[in-house]
Scaffold this active site. Structure first.
Site: not given
Length: 315
Positions: A16, A18, A88-89, A132, A134-137, A154-155, A160, A247
């Site tokens: 990517r 980024s 983690k992605d 955040t 992340s649903l986890r966070r 997002r981003g 961010r 996710c």
């Protein structure tokens, strides 16, 4: 390997575009050049659908696989030989024709609290806006800090931070490893210990994906594989896979090696954080996937199945 000149081996890394993703690709490029000084290593930067769609949560648009599909197409078409990912992605199930050939030694696996006005989560006043993606966070924050306002974020990492600096948030939660890798450790106000915010599977680890038929590439990157980290990541990903991890699921899994044993902690929760099932399991490192699977079965027996059914019904 991609090479017009067999005397000058050349490989291409898909990444990517980024700043963090390019750092990761450059890091692996540097490691390869240390091992193979005669190698020519180029980086193919790409913009993925996950980078383009920023107005909706990842859980609504197809998950983290959106960040890697274009990279896999580049490998399939011969434009690239391998891809570097933040573990983690990386989806828990790789598409047919690809393998995870190596994982890096784990950097800091923890979440980081970032704010321009507050030092720690406990300092945030009621109603403060925390961001955040992340649903986890989110589940962790809603369970422990119900007085805070959780807002999607997002981003890429720089985007961010810009949103935080523009005043859209009072604080944001990011992976500590990414901030450190980009020389932004000074933005971290405090690091959340695993007991405060259990990390995502593979957090802090880089993974190298290659086409499964490329035995030459698998052998080439094998020296980059950190065995201790690989054991931990296998346990974490097996746990997540056994629970249908994606996710769209508030799930955490974090393994460490302690006195020759592998210790895996994990949880699954409702999105609002009101209910969760957590546990841990120990075993020998060589049976890492079995440790992950057994912990998932324990959590299912303790009530995770009910949570998973509710989450599936709500999607």
């Amino acid at each position: 390997m991609n090479s017009a000149n067999p005397d000058q081996p050349r490989i291409v890394i898909a990444s990517r575009e980024s700043r963090l993703a390019m750092w990761q690709a450059e890091h692996i490029r540097g490691r390869l050049l240390e091992l193979y000084p005669q190698l020519e290593v180029d980086i193919l930067g790409m913009t993925t659908r996950g980078d383009q769609i920023l107005d909706r949560p990842l859980s609504e648009i197809g998950g983290k696989g959106l960040f890697i599909k274009e990279l896999e197409v580049a490998m399939q078409s011969g434009r690239a030989d391998l891809a570097v990912h933040s573990m983690k992605d990386l989806p828990m199930e790789l598409p047919e024709g690809f393998v995870l050939a190596a994982v890096s030694e784990r950097a800091n696996p923890c979440d980081a609290f970032v704010s321009n006005h507050y030092v720690a989560l406990d300092d945030l006043p009621a109603g403060a806006v925390i961001g955040t993606s992340s649903l986890r966070r989110e589940a962790t924050l809603r369970a422990r800090y119900p007085q805070l306002a959780i807002k999607g974020l997002r981003g890429n990492l720089d985007t961010r931070l810009r949103k935080l600096d523009a005043g859209e948030y009072d604080a944001i939660i990011l992976a500590a490893a990414g901030l450190v890798r980009l020389g932004l450790a000074d933005r971290i106000k405090s690091v959340l210990a695993p007991e405060q915010s259990l990390p995502a599977p593979g957090q802090g680890v880089l993974g190298i994906e290659v086409p499964s038929g490329r035995a030459d590439l698998i052998a080439l990157v094998e020296p980059l594989n950190d065995l201790a980290t690989a054991h931990c990541v296998r346990a974490e990903r097996a746990f997540s896979r056994a629970l249908g991890g994606s996710c769209q699921l508030p799930l955490a899994a974090y393994a460490v090696l302690e006195s020759g044993q592998l210790r895996l902690r994990g949880f699954v929760a409702t999105a609002d954080g009101r209910r969760s099932v957590a546990g841990e399991r120990r075993g020998v490192p060589d049976e890492a996937e079995s440790v992950g699977y057994r912990l998932a079965q324990t959590l299912r027996a303790d009530g995770a199945d009910v949570i998973l059914r509710e989450l599936a019904a709500g999607q």
